[in-house]
Design a protein around this motif. Structure first.
Motif, PDB file in Angstrom:
ATOM      1  N   ASN A 285       2.472   1.846  -3.220  1.00 41.39           N
ATOM      2  CA  ASN A 285       1.456   2.133  -4.506  1.00 41.39           C
ATOM      3  C   ASN A 285       1.050   3.707  -4.184  1.00 41.39           C
ATOM      4  O   ASN A 285       1.213   4.660  -4.905  1.00 41.39           O
ATOM      5  CB  ASN A 285       0.135   1.441  -4.299  1.00 41.39           C
ATOM      6  CG  ASN A 285      -0.850   1.767  -5.117  1.00 41.39           C
ATOM      7  OD1 ASN A 285      -1.986   2.589  -4.742  1.00 41.39           O
ATOM      8  ND2 ASN A 285      -0.802   1.787  -6.403  1.00 41.39           N
ATOM      9  N   ARG A 286       0.714   4.190  -2.841  1.00 35.63           N
ATOM     10  CA  ARG A 286       0.410   5.316  -2.724  1.00 35.63           C
ATOM     11  C   ARG A 286       1.496   6.438  -2.685  1.00 35.63           C
ATOM     12  O   ARG A 286       1.253   7.630  -3.282  1.00 35.63           O
ATOM     13  CB  ARG A 286       0.053   5.482  -1.068  1.00 35.63           C
ATOM     14  CG  ARG A 286      -0.689   6.576  -0.654  1.00 35.63           C
ATOM     15  CD  ARG A 286      -0.982   6.546   1.019  1.00 35.63           C
ATOM     16  NE  ARG A 286       0.060   5.862   1.962  1.00 35.63           N
ATOM     17  CZ  ARG A 286      -0.105   4.770   2.638  1.00 35.63           C
ATOM     18  NH1 ARG A 286      -0.870   3.856   2.167  1.00 35.63           N
ATOM     19  NH2 ARG A 286       0.935   4.402   3.194  1.00 35.63           N
ATOM     20  N   GLU A 287       2.876   6.067  -2.269  1.00 39.61           N
ATOM     21  CA  GLU A 287       4.043   7.159  -2.137  1.00 39.61           C
ATOM     22  C   GLU A 287       4.812   7.089  -3.295  1.00 39.61           C
ATOM     23  O   GLU A 287       5.413   7.906  -3.600  1.00 39.61           O
ATOM     24  CB  GLU A 287       4.711   6.932  -0.739  1.00 39.61           C
ATOM     25  CG  GLU A 287       4.075   6.990   0.334  1.00 39.61           C
ATOM     26  CD  GLU A 287       4.933   6.850   1.525  1.00 39.61           C
ATOM     27  OE1 GLU A 287       6.215   6.610   1.420  1.00 39.61           O
ATOM     28  OE2 GLU A 287       4.415   6.661   2.800  1.00 39.61           O
TER      29      GLU A 287
ATOM     30  N   HIS B  78       0.530  -1.080   0.023  1.00 39.22           N
ATOM     31  CA  HIS B  78      -0.019  -0.082   0.015  1.00 39.22           C
ATOM     32  C   HIS B  78       0.922   1.200   0.062  1.00 39.22           C
ATOM     33  O   HIS B  78       0.470   2.015  -0.722  1.00 39.22           O
ATOM     34  CB  HIS B  78      -0.975   0.017   1.300  1.00 39.22           C
ATOM     35  CG  HIS B  78      -1.860  -1.218   1.224  1.00 39.22           C
ATOM     36  ND1 HIS B  78      -3.007  -1.041   0.052  1.00 39.22           N
ATOM     37  CD2 HIS B  78      -2.528  -2.166   2.100  1.00 39.22           C
ATOM     38  CE1 HIS B  78      -3.856  -2.088   0.362  1.00 39.22           C
ATOM     39  NE2 HIS B  78      -3.528  -2.503   1.427  1.00 39.22           N
ATOM     40  N   LYS B  79       1.895   1.327   0.555  1.00 35.99           N
ATOM     41  CA  LYS B  79       2.853   2.441   0.871  1.00 35.99           C
ATOM     42  C   LYS B  79       3.682   2.597  -0.363  1.00 35.99           C
ATOM     43  O   LYS B  79       3.707   3.654  -0.869  1.00 35.99           O
ATOM     44  CB  LYS B  79       3.861   2.079   1.816  1.00 35.99           C
ATOM     45  CG  LYS B  79       4.822   3.229   2.283  1.00 35.99           C
ATOM     46  CD  LYS B  79       5.801   2.904   3.341  1.00 35.99           C
ATOM     47  CE  LYS B  79       6.748   4.126   3.453  1.00 35.99           C
ATOM     48  NZ  LYS B  79       7.589   3.955   4.653  1.00 35.99           N
TER      49      LYS B  79
ATOM     50  N   ASN C  36      -9.110   5.427  -4.392  1.00 35.71           N
ATOM     51  CA  ASN C  36      -8.038   6.032  -3.486  1.00 35.71           C
ATOM     52  C   ASN C  36      -6.713   6.303  -4.471  1.00 35.71           C
ATOM     53  O   ASN C  36      -6.776   5.667  -5.403  1.00 35.71           O
ATOM     54  CB  ASN C  36      -7.603   5.175  -2.476  1.00 35.71           C
ATOM     55  CG  ASN C  36      -8.564   5.216  -1.255  1.00 35.71           C
ATOM     56  OD1 ASN C  36      -9.257   6.434  -1.228  1.00 35.71           O
ATOM     57  ND2 ASN C  36      -8.461   4.388  -0.397  1.00 35.71           N
TER      58      ASN C  36
END
Length: 194
Positions: A152-154, A149-150, A194
């Motif tokens: 993908n997000r960052e 998740h990190k 998101n």
């Protein structure tokens, strides 16, 4: 998602240019993969795609640091830069204190975190993860998913995840179901907006 034998791993191998599709067209960044030669495919695998497998695929008698450096060696990244990037990646996955340990000195979750760091070595745009939490306990599996998740997000990394776990699938943006080599369903996961 899909039952065993549904074609998930075959699709992953085609996306990762390990195998070629027997028909149809696969374009990656505008390149027709079916027309690419072996050198072009090797370059794509090394630079654009990272692989994380359930079995880790780490080199046994080599430290975590050297395992993460390996793809950069093939990409001809200079030694000092290679080492520095490998250390940064191991820190990112919480393995900075185990970087000198060989795989047989690491737990399954630690090995998987080293494998994720190695997969990110050459800044891939796509990370392919084939049952990356399948052999891990739920707490360690949660840690691995949090790392994904990190990323993908960052870092904006696209992560393609094969899983049998409905709860893990729900953590994604899109869920595809395969059966007999065909996509039989598509739905939105919890991260769709998101």
């Amino acid at each position: 998602m899909g039952a065993s034998g549904s074609g998930k791993s075959t699709l992953m191998n085609i996306i990762g240019v390990l195998d070629r599709a027997s028909e149809g067209t696969y374009l990656l960044d505008g390149m027709n993969i079916n027309e690419a030669d072996d050198d072009e495919l090797s370059h794509i695998r090394n630079k654009k795609i990272g692989f994380v497998f359930q079995t880790y695929n780490l080199i046994p008698r080599t430290s975590a640091l050297k395992n993460v450096e390996r793809p950069m060696l093939y990409a001809k990244v200079p030694g000092a830069e290679r080492t520095e990037r490998a250390k940064e990646l191991l820190k990112l996955v919480g393995m900075e204190n185990r970087m000198k340990h060989n795989p047989d000195e690491l737990s399954g979750g630690q090995k998987q975190r080293v494998a994720i760091a190695r997969a990110m070595a050459n800044h891939p745009a796509i990370l392919l993860a084939d049952e990356p939490t399948g052999a891990l306990d739920s707490k360690t599996g949660r840690l691995i998913m949090d790392i994904f998740h990190k990323l993908n997000r960052e870092q904006g990394m696209t992560i393609v995840l094969i899983t049998h776990s409905e709860s893990l699938a729900e953590e994604t943006g899109r869920i595809f179901t395969l059966m007999d080599g065909e996509i039989t369903g598509e739905r939105r996961g919890a991260l769709a907006d998101n």
